[in-house]
Scaffold this active site. Structure first.
Site, PDB file in Angstrom:
ATOM      1  N   ASP B   7       2.887  -2.441  -4.327  1.00 33.96           N
ATOM      2  CA  ASP B   7       4.306  -2.339  -3.981  1.00 33.96           C
ATOM      3  C   ASP B   7       4.958  -3.610  -4.529  1.00 33.96           C
ATOM      4  O   ASP B   7       4.894  -4.670  -3.902  1.00 33.96           O
ATOM      5  CB  ASP B   7       4.446  -2.259  -2.449  1.00 33.96           C
ATOM      6  N   GLU B  76       4.636   2.016  -7.008  1.00 34.06           N
ATOM      7  CA  GLU B  76       5.845   2.741  -6.599  1.00 34.06           C
ATOM      8  C   GLU B  76       6.913   2.664  -7.687  1.00 34.06           C
ATOM      9  O   GLU B  76       7.178   1.613  -8.250  1.00 34.06           O
ATOM     10  CB  GLU B  76       6.393   2.185  -5.285  1.00 34.06           C
ATOM     11  N   ASP B 155       4.455  -4.771   3.643  1.00 38.05           N
ATOM     12  CA  ASP B 155       4.277  -4.582   2.201  1.00 38.05           C
ATOM     13  C   ASP B 155       2.857  -4.136   1.870  1.00 38.05           C
ATOM     14  O   ASP B 155       2.645  -3.297   1.003  1.00 38.05           O
ATOM     15  CB  ASP B 155       4.605  -5.881   1.451  1.00 38.05           C
TER      16      ASP B 155
END
Lengths: 176, 176
Positions: B7, B76, B155
């Site tokens: 991420d 992502e 996260d």
């Protein structure tokens, strides 16, 4: 002092290397034109993956740094609202350029398109062509056949303008 | 098969490494939970320049790849219209991650937040907390004290969700 100007992009990253003989901390003599050392483009095609294209850009910028040993890198800031579609790939390209500069410990300076126009043409709403024409006027291009040198002249010319902007914005080179 | 989920971010890049024992080309047995190998965050502070922060991210991702030898990286995709302010720095971070993957020849797969939510929760408008909760349910976290493991749990948890998404979206691992 050697300045590497860069106009980042995934498909085409323009580069321009200029040299000024002005010593540090002395006001620049505007009659002495900075000399163009080299200019051109790093190009990648869609036959490569996004990662491979970034790898090519990173490697080629590294080669330019190794070859020309720039004292600073001058790069164009993005205006994302102008390029909504390209902001992500262009930022990725810029990311690997910033990485190369950091790895080689070359200070990097960012200038907005407005700053480049103001510095080179003296007019913030100047057309792209005007910036390119003034860039040519303000630089010593002796030894180059500008028309032959690069297939993607515009990007390389923009990169020379960005390099020139760093000189004009910092006439004393007190970049510390 | 080992999957590194990421991420990306300039200040915090979450990572999660999971392992599935499902052989290639065989349908996945949903009762066999993928095992969590490691998770955490690469963090950088504002005391570093943008280039130095990218250098840290690139170096730490390289270390994770060397240590865990992932077969694929799952990352992502950004929705720029949701994050106008952060799209440029996050894209730069993503650029150096894509570079690291290309340099190490690890295939990289991108999933949108919607795909992650659909895969993990089965509902595209699921809340972040729901995704994190389902991620925890679907993974074998034995051996980890989740609360202690990471200061920036969110996260890291998101990164595990992104890694899990790659498994759920490709149950046969026919990723070629």
């Amino acid at each position: 002092m050697i300045i590497l100007g860069l106009d980042p992009g995934t498909a085409t990253t323009g580069y321009g290397i200029i040299k000024t003989t002005i010593p540090k901390h002395l006001p620049q003599d505007r009659n002495e034109k900075p000399k163009v050392i080299d200019f051109g483009c790093v190009t990648t095609t869609q036959s490569f993956s996004a990662g491979q294209r970034l790898e090519i850009i990173h490697r080629e910028i590294n080669k330019l740094i190794d070859k020309h040993k720039p004292d600073i890198i001058s790069i164009e800031s993005l205006y994302f609202f102008k390029n909504l579609k390209t902001v992500m790939p262009v930022s990725q390209a810029k990311g690997v350029i910033m990485l190369a500069a950091a790895q080689k410990k070359v200070p990097i300076f960012e200038f907005t398109p407005l700053q480049v126009k103001m510095a080179v043409v003296g007019y913030g709403r100047a057309e792209k062509k005007q910036v390119q024409e003034m860039t040519k006027q303000l630089l010593d291009l002796s030894g180059f056949d500008v028309k032959k040198k690069s297939r993607k002249k515009d990007d390389a010319s923009d990169a020379l303008g960005i390099a020139l902007c760093a000189v004009l914005k910092n006439p004393t080179f007190d970049l510390s």
